[in-house]
Scaffold this active site. Structure first.
Site, PDB file in Angstrom:
ATOM      1  N   THR A  17      -6.738  -0.465   1.457  1.00  0.00           N
ATOM      2  CA  THR A  17      -6.198  -1.436   1.288  1.00  0.00           C
ATOM      3  C   THR A  17      -4.658  -1.632   1.986  1.00  0.00           C
ATOM      4  OG1 THR A  17      -4.991  -2.961  -0.446  1.00  0.00           O
ATOM      5  CG2 THR A  17      -5.151  -0.427  -0.850  1.00  0.00           C
ATOM      6  N   ASP A  18      -4.190  -2.768   2.299  1.00  0.00           N
ATOM      7  CA  ASP A  18      -3.204  -2.935   2.911  1.00  0.00           C
ATOM      8  C   ASP A  18      -1.971  -2.438   1.776  1.00  0.00           C
ATOM      9  OD1 ASP A  18      -3.159  -5.258   1.435  1.00  0.00           O
ATOM     10  OD2 ASP A  18      -2.796  -6.550   3.045  1.00  0.00           O
ATOM     11  N   GLU A  19      -2.132  -2.669   0.439  1.00  0.00           N
ATOM     12  CA  GLU A  19      -1.172  -2.536  -0.591  1.00  0.00           C
ATOM     13  C   GLU A  19      -0.474  -0.877  -0.274  1.00  0.00           C
ATOM     14  OE1 GLU A  19      -1.865  -4.036  -4.557  1.00  0.00           O
ATOM     15  OE2 GLU A  19      -3.466  -5.065  -3.703  1.00  0.00           O
ATOM     16  N   TYR A  21      -2.151   1.238  -8.613  1.00  0.00           N
ATOM     17  CA  TYR A  21      -3.532   1.063  -7.946  1.00  0.00           C
ATOM     18  C   TYR A  21      -3.290   1.472  -6.495  1.00  0.00           C
ATOM     19  CZ  TYR A  21      -6.469  -1.366  -4.541  1.00  0.00           C
ATOM     20  OH  TYR A  21      -7.221  -1.739  -3.650  1.00  0.00           O
ATOM     21  N   LYS A  64      -4.777   4.517  -4.079  1.00  0.00           N
ATOM     22  CA  LYS A  64      -5.406   4.465  -2.975  1.00  0.00           C
ATOM     23  C   LYS A  64      -4.849   5.113  -1.835  1.00  0.00           C
ATOM     24  CE  LYS A  64      -8.724   2.462  -1.846  1.00  0.00           C
ATOM     25  NZ  LYS A  64      -9.702   2.903  -1.574  1.00  0.00           N
TER      26      LYS A  64
END
Length: 351
Positions: free
Chosen positions: A133-135, A158, A162
């Site tokens: 993810t870009d998060e 989260y 990741k």
């Protein structure tokens, strides 16, 4: 026949990927733990299809993963399996660490040992693709975009979990030589999305006549990526990507959250007008912001375009129109999902 082991293939992105892969003639071994977001009904059309084998299990179960690898001899492993909702990670971070970090580690160990025992030609062609993810990059100001060299700065349990899984994948390449690829995508949307996420949640609440909750001032920006475009990007990276590299996947569709909600309201007003004739934007209700809410994400996907020739095919306007129509046509799927413990309530308030 090409065989892929896909983990998390009953979840939102994973299931969309599996459906398309089988349609293209790939033999898929689909491993999923069937947590709340995993849904076998999404895969109904693959019942009795010899090119799809579903296995109920956890990526952290090394004995199971090893058995599947040895029995089916996949040409690639694609890891979609993850706990993925920020709000849930606020309420229960331990589950995210267990699945996204410990589970990914177990999967990597099993895949490494399988790959090392392959004949030279098959080992050379083998790939492990990790979907992220870009998060992991944190948050942006009003300008700029995430590139593959943006430093990691996760701000939620989260995204931290990741980020850790991304680092493990990188480490297994540099330490053991495992031929890995990593993709970091922006916010996905489309069919089969569990209705805790913004777009399906707003559709469901709008149809039910309930308030449409918008966090804070609603001006948080996300780059929206239609799930079919994401699936194509993953296939492109798998077949053309350079081993050890990371590729950012974005939709070139930056929108404020409030713009997304208003777009859904406008589409529903045309397709399914309220009985009183009033516009659904009147249902919008601003609520207290999510703790630690990242302000803006934006993806620079030029590496994927320039090196591998991929770019998204769907504009946000096309994708959101298709998505609203899909949910209107598949209310039974939504109702079946909502028969469980989640009933559109707000979560992630423990902080």
């Amino acid at each position: 026949m090409t065989t892929w082991l896909v983990t998390g293939g009953a979840g939102f992105i994973g299931a969309n990927f599996v459906l398309e892969a089988v349609a293209k003639g790939i033999h898929v071994i689909n491993l999923d733990a069937l947590t709340y977001a995993g849904n076998l009904k999404t895969l109904d059309r693959l019942q009795d299809n010899p090119d799809h084998l579903f296995v109920h299990g956890d990526i952290g179960d090394r004995d199971l993963v090893t058995r599947l690898l040895l029995e089916h001899r996949p040409d690639a492993v694609l890891n979609f399996a993850a706990e993925s909702h920020v709000d849930r990670s606020i309420d229960g971070p331990g589950t995210f660490v267990q699945t996204n970090v410990v589970g990914t580690l177990g999967l990597l160990e099993a895949v490494r040992d399988y790959w090392k025992a392959l004949p030279a030609e098959k080992a050379e062609a083998f790939r492990f693709l990790h979907v992220s993810t870009d998060e992991v990059y944190g948050t942006l100001g009003e300008t700029g975009k995430f590139t593959e060299t943006t430093p990691y700065a996760p701000n939620s349990p989260y995204s931290a979990s990741k980020a850790a899984s991304d680092h493990l994948v990188r480490a297994f390449h540099h330490t053991y030589g495992l031929p890995v690829l990593t993709t970091n995508c922006s916010n996905n949307y489309g069919p089969y999305h569990f209705p805790e996420k913004l777009i399906p949640l707003v559709i469901a609440k709008a149809l039910a006549g309930e308030p449409l909750p918008v966090y804070g001032d609603g001006k948080q920006v996300r780059d929206w990526l239609f799930v079919a475009d994401h699936c194509e990007a993953i296939r492109t990276v798998l077949t053309k990507g350079k081993v050890g590299e990371t590729y950012n996947v974005g939709g070139n569709s930056e929108k404020q959250n409030i713009e997304v909600v208003e777009a859904i309201c406008a589409l529903l007003d045309v397709r399914r007008p309220r009985a009183d004739g009033k516009p659904r934007r009147q249902q919008i209700t601003y609520v207290s912001d999510r703790p630690g809410h990242d302000r803006r994400y934006a993806i620079d996907a030029s590496k994927l375009k320039n090196e591998l020739g991929w770019e998204p095919k769907h504009s946000f306007e096309q994708g959101i129109s298709f998505t609203v129509d899909w949910y209107l046509d598949n209310q039974q799927w939504v109702n079946d999902v909502l028969d469980g413990s989640y009933r559109l309530q707000r979560i992630g308030t423990d902080a």
